[in-house]
Design an enzyme around this catalytic site. Structure first.
Site: not given
Ligand SMILES: Oc1cc(-c2ccc(F)cc2)cc2cncnc12
Ligand SMILES: [Mg+2]
Length: 215
Positions: A144, A170
């Site tokens: 991320k 996500n």
């Protein structure tokens, strides 16, 4: 030495799915994820949303950042025509090796260009080394904290064009707040959040961000 979780998933697929049948491979990975061991692949619930985006976009040129075990690469490639060019990039050599066997078992090795490298190194090479002009669609599903770095690399390397669809996994769990903030406020994308469930979980919320480049 003992098998890794990813190798256990691959073995389960090889023993329970049908060679050359992508849907049976996806079903086996999902059954293992729900019933035996959780794993961080996209899964069936978010996977159905990605399927819809791929069908709507019908990309001729597609890029995935983060192959992992090859589950979403198989999900995507099974919906693409023979003529499409689809590259998937994985940094971890062990995961890439499992993915190569999973993709081969699914019979999709001729539809998927699998690259084992750092996305930061690959993105600037796409035009010259992989003969890409611009990308019709991108699926971001790796670490991320490099989502923003990599979408900016796609921009500066002129790989996006008016209408390119960028989908990111996500957004909630583990979360990509800087990425969500960037695509929603930088003025370069029309961005929408699609709430869903975290992979192989009935309770945890997650979701995909779909961002269309304004050109
Ligand atoms: O879908 C994902 C989920 C998680 C993850 C792991 C552990 C945890 F506790 C929560 C979330 C990590 C990921 C890394 N790359 C790509 N996709 C991922
Ligand atoms: Mg993910």
């Amino acid at each position: 030495s003992a098998m890794s979780k990813e190798q256990r998933v691959l073995q389960y697929v090889q023993q329970n799915a049908s060679r050359g049948d992508p849907d049976s491979v996806l079903a086996a990975v999902d059954k293992f994820g729900w019933e035996t061991e959780w794993a961080m692949n996209l899964g069936d619930v978010k996977g159905a949303i990605l399927d819809r985006f791929v069908k709507e976009t019908a990309p001729q040129t597609m890029l995935e950042l983060g192959t992992y075990m090859g589950y979403s690469a198989i999900r995507i490639a099974r919906l693409l025509p023979e003529t499409a060019k689809f590259m998937t990039v994985e940094f971890d050599q062990e995961n890439a090796a499992v993915a190569r066997e999973m993709i081969e078992f699914a019979g999709l090795q001729n539809r998927i260009i699998q690259i084992t490298s750092d996305t930061a190194d690959v993105i600037p090479q796409l035009k010259t080394k992989y003969d890409v002009e611009t990308l019709d669609m991108v699926f971001i599903d790796h670490w991320k904290d490099v989502y923003v770095r990599d979408i900016k690399l796609l921009e500066t390397n002129k790989l996006l064009r008016k209408g390119t669809v960028v989908v990111a996994d996500n957004i909630i769990k583990p979360g990509a707040p800087e990425y969500a903030e960037y695509v929603r406020t930088c003025g370069k994308y029309d961005s929408t959040f699609h709430e869903s469930r975290f992979e192989y979980s009935n309770d945890d919320i997650d979701g995909l961000e779909k961002s269309v480049f304004r050109g």
